[in-house]
Design an enzyme around this catalytic site. Structure first.
Site, PDB file in Angstrom:
ATOM      1  NE  ARG A  33      -4.200  -1.517   0.116  1.00  0.00           N
ATOM      2  CZ  ARG A  33      -4.319  -2.554  -0.725  1.00  0.00           C
ATOM      3  NH1 ARG A  33      -3.386  -2.800  -1.630  1.00  0.00           N
ATOM      4  NH2 ARG A  33      -5.385  -3.328  -0.685  1.00  0.00           N
ATOM      5  CG  HIS A  64      -3.219  -0.745  -6.905  1.00  0.00           C
ATOM      6  ND1 HIS A  64      -3.648  -0.170  -5.743  1.00  0.00           N
ATOM      7  CD2 HIS A  64      -3.265  -2.089  -6.662  1.00  0.00           C
ATOM      8  CE1 HIS A  64      -3.955  -1.087  -4.846  1.00  0.00           C
ATOM      9  NE2 HIS A  64      -3.720  -2.276  -5.389  1.00  0.00           N
TER      10      HIS A  64
END
Ligand code: NDP
Ligand code: OXD
Length: 306
Positions: free
Chosen positions: A221, A269
């Site tokens: 993250r 991502h």
């Protein structure tokens, strides 16, 4: 049984269609177009608004649409609510391939040659001799990555909260072993969940501890990383490069310095993208289990935050 889909930032038409096919008896609606919030027992969530949870008095299960549960405000759920997540061998395979590929790209200097190609420069250099990879987080994805590195001739160390015994992997656990784990790493791969304990773990103190030729690969993250500390480390020869797949703000704003940094490789991502068919199978199993009061799959430990 009433189910709510609150997966924000994406088109959920296919998800809704597939779930309605596999669960014809179940009432499925999508946030915010839902008139029966008080009847909802099961929510499929990804970055759900915090205000949602207080409006669901009958809530029993929150199923994350992804592997991580950081998009769910665990503190805002009543204690009896069960939280589940996606665990998928396909996801783990994709992640293992991604991190191996990026470590090899650094080892083989691919970015360096790409920049030189644009300058028409012909400067052959030997492959970097570095082989020691350290993986932060030895869960579903970290273990798959560790095995892939081992199969490709890397030396692998891993760090987790509890002790692990994985053939070929030197295992460190807990805060006390963190500095020792970092000592001789050539590549550091972050595959930790985002929790209070792990937020900001990729910071200046860590970058000062690893060897200067070390490369960071963050696929967990964006909030694990202190952005300005990474820029500082790269600009002051404390780190040799970074591959980043995740960012504190996604999409990354166009004015962010990461976009144009010569030592940063970025991807949007996409290291391991959840497969809709597999996700729907897992969600269907859990909705049926919840309906029939049977045990659910892939329940997280709410007190640990992952
Ligand atoms: P798991 O829950 O299976 O594994 C988490 C690992 O982190 C475990 O080994 C755990 O230790 C360790 N850990 C957790 N907290 C700490 C701590 N405080 N100190 C040391 N170790 C800790 O997660 P997954 O492997 O399934 O996924 C990891 C993360 O990857 C997800 O949370 C998500 O954020 C990210 N992800 C990114 C994707 C992408 O496309 N970029 C795709 C999918 C996931 P222990 O084993 O002792 O419990
Ligand atoms: C996940 C992700 O957690 O895609 O599944 O990041």
């Amino acid at each position: 049984m009433s189910v709510l889909i609150c997966v924000t930032g994406r088109d959920n038409t296919k998800l809704m269609h597939k779930l309605r096919l596999s669960l014809p008896e179940v009432m499925i609606s999508e946030w915010p177009h839902c008139t029966n919030l008080s009847e909802i027992e099961f929510v499929i969530a990804w970055n759900a608004p915090q205000a949602l949870w207080a409006q669901l008095p009958n809530l029993k299960v929150v199923q994350s649409y992804g592997a991580g549960v950081d998009g769910i405000e665990l503190d805002h759920l009543l204690p009896h609510v069960v939280v589940t997540r996606i665990v998928d061998t396909g996801l783990a395979d994709d992640m293992a391939e991604y991190v191996l590929t990026h470590a090899l790209a650094h080892k083989l200097r691919l970015r360096e040659y790409n920049l030189k190609q644009h300058l028409c420069e012909w400067k052959p250099r030997r492959v970097k001799p570095y082989n020691h990879v350290g993986i932060l987080g030895l869960g579903e994805l970290g273990q798959a990555a560790a095995k892939r590195f081992l199969n490709n001739g890397f030396i692998v160390s891993g760090w987790s909260r509890t002790k692990k015994s994985i053939e070929g992997v030197t295992s460190y656990h807990g805060e006390a072993a963190f500095n020792q784990f970092l000592e001789s790493l050539d590549y550091i791969v972050c595959l930790l969940p985002l929790t209070v304990q792990t937020s900001g773990i990729l910071n200046r103190t860590l970058f000062e501890q690893v060897p200067a030729h070390c490369v960071l690969i963050n696929v967990a993250r964006g909030q694990h990383l202190i952005d300005e500390d990474l820029i500082w480390a790269l600009d002051n020869n404390k780190l040799a490069g970074a591959t980043l797949d995740v960012f504190s703000e996604e999409p990354l704003p166009s004015e962010h310095p990461f976009w144009h940094h010569p030592l940063i490789t970025m991807t949007p991502h996409c290291a391991a993208i959840t497969d809709l068919t597999s996700v729907c199978e897992q969600i269907t199993i859990n909705i049926n289990a919840s309906n029939e009061q049977r045990p659910l799959q892939n329940i997280i430990d709410r007190s640990a935050g992952y």
